[in-house]
Enzyme design. Structure first.
Site: not given
Ligand code: FAD
Length: 286
Positions: A17, A48, A175
């Site tokens: 990354e 990112t 993560q």
């Molecule tokens: P979600 O998928 O929405 O998940 C968040 C929470 O909601 C989790 O608890 C999940 O279980 C729950 N959830 C998911 N889908 C549903 C659903 N359909 N119904 C009900 N609950 C649900 N941030 C940035 O700004 N830029 C980046 O480039 C970036 N890269 C990342 C790369 C990695 C590998 C990781 C692990 C994180 C990254 N992040 C990045 C951080 C990320 O944007 C945050 O952690 C954010 O708060 C959650 O994103 P998510 O896509 O996991 O959200």
């Protein structure tokens, strides 16, 4: 190439990354970083995306395009959605398609008081469902071995993750974590929930004191005693901390590689020296 196809081969993947530099003046430095990273022959490099249209988010696609065209390595574009509406996401997708980018790490993005949230996408799964109706991208999703910080516990976190996979995420990137047992437990929970896509552990070599303090403030990763002792002992000795942090990450990676995991995703922090040292350490292992 679609990232999901890498996991149909009988080998463990290695991926990196990187993040776009914040300032224009630092743009050249990313090329120097990429020169080294691409020589290490990764299976893909993910870039990112600054949530909510921060100045470097526009550079993500530009850098991904460069990774593909100049270096012949498969890029993954991180794309957040909470701060965009459908027409803005359509625009990103159009550009990516035109550039031949096939892989998106679909994300909700972090909440920030600085940027207003829009109402079209509440979870990464909404983004995946929306884009997959119109496009043929391969979608990756984020996962959290120690739970997403906003989640009220493992059960709901895994339920949310299952929705993400059911919506079309075909590979999960984790993560960072410092205790492999937490990752193995998480994989077991995923298996029980019927999540059967490749789950790639994200490893960050922690090599300086500022980075450690940042980690402590933003992520809820458990710090094992062995790791805490390293920080305590070498906090004020830069070179020693570099070596010890790198060795710690290597020991985590070697343990993971001896287990049944599909690959390693390395958070390089744009530091090619770290990536090279890690790759040298596992040269005869992967
Ligand atoms: P979600 O998928 O929405 O998940 C968040 C929470 O909601 C989790 O608890 C999940 O279980 C729950 N959830 C998911 N889908 C549903 C659903 N359909 N119904 C009900 N609950 C649900 N941030 C940035 O700004 N830029 C980046 O480039 C970036 N890269 C990342 C790369 C990695 C590998 C990781 C692990 C994180 C990254 N992040 C990045 C951080 C990320 O944007 C945050 O952690 C954010 O708060 C959650 O994103 P998510 O896509 O996991 O959200």
């Amino acid at each position: 190439m679609k990232i999901k196809d890498i996991y149909k081969q009988n080998k463990k993947s290695l991926s990196f990354e990187i993040f776009p530099p914040k300032k224009d003046t630092e743009l050249e430095s990313i090329d120097e970083t990429l020169e080294v990273l691409c020589e290490l022959d990764p299976d893909f490099i993910s870039v990112t995306f600054g949530a909510g249209g921060s100045s470097n988010s526009n550079r993500t696609i530009e850098i991904a395009k460069n990774i593909k065209k100049r270096y012949g390595v498969e890029p993954v574009v991180h794309l957040t959605s909470l701060h965009y509406d459908k027409s803005e996401i359509d625009e990103f997708a159009k550009v990516m398609e035109a550039e031949g980018i096939e892989n998106i790490l679909a994300l909700r993005g972090d909440r920030t008081p600085k940027v207003a949230e829009k109402d079209d996408f509440h979870h990464a799964s909404d983004l995946i469902s929306y884009l997959s109706e119109k496009h043929d991208f391969c979608f990756l999703g984020a996962c959290y071995p120690e739970c997403h910080p906003e989640s009220d516990g493992n059960v709901n976190d895994i339920k949310g993750l299952k929705k993400k996979v059911d919506s079309g995420a075909s590979v999960l990137l984790s993560q960072l974590f410092f205790d492999n047992e937490r990752f193995y437990d998480f994989c077991e929970r995923c298996k029980i929930a019927g999540i059967d896509v490749p789950i790639i552990p994200g490893i960050m070599p922690v090599i300086n004191a500022a980075q450690i303090r940042r980690m402590l403030s933003i992520c809820n990763a458990t710090f094992p005693e062995r790791f805490k002792r390293i920080i305590k002992k070498y906090d004020d000795r830069k070179e020693a901390l570099f070596d010890a942090g790198l060795s710690y990450a290597l020991s985590q990676i070697i343990d993971l590689l001896t287990s049944d995991i599909p690959g390693i995703h390395l958070y390089t922090m744009n530091n090619p020296v770290v990536a090279r040292r890690i790759c040298e350490g596992i040269r005869n292992i992967v």
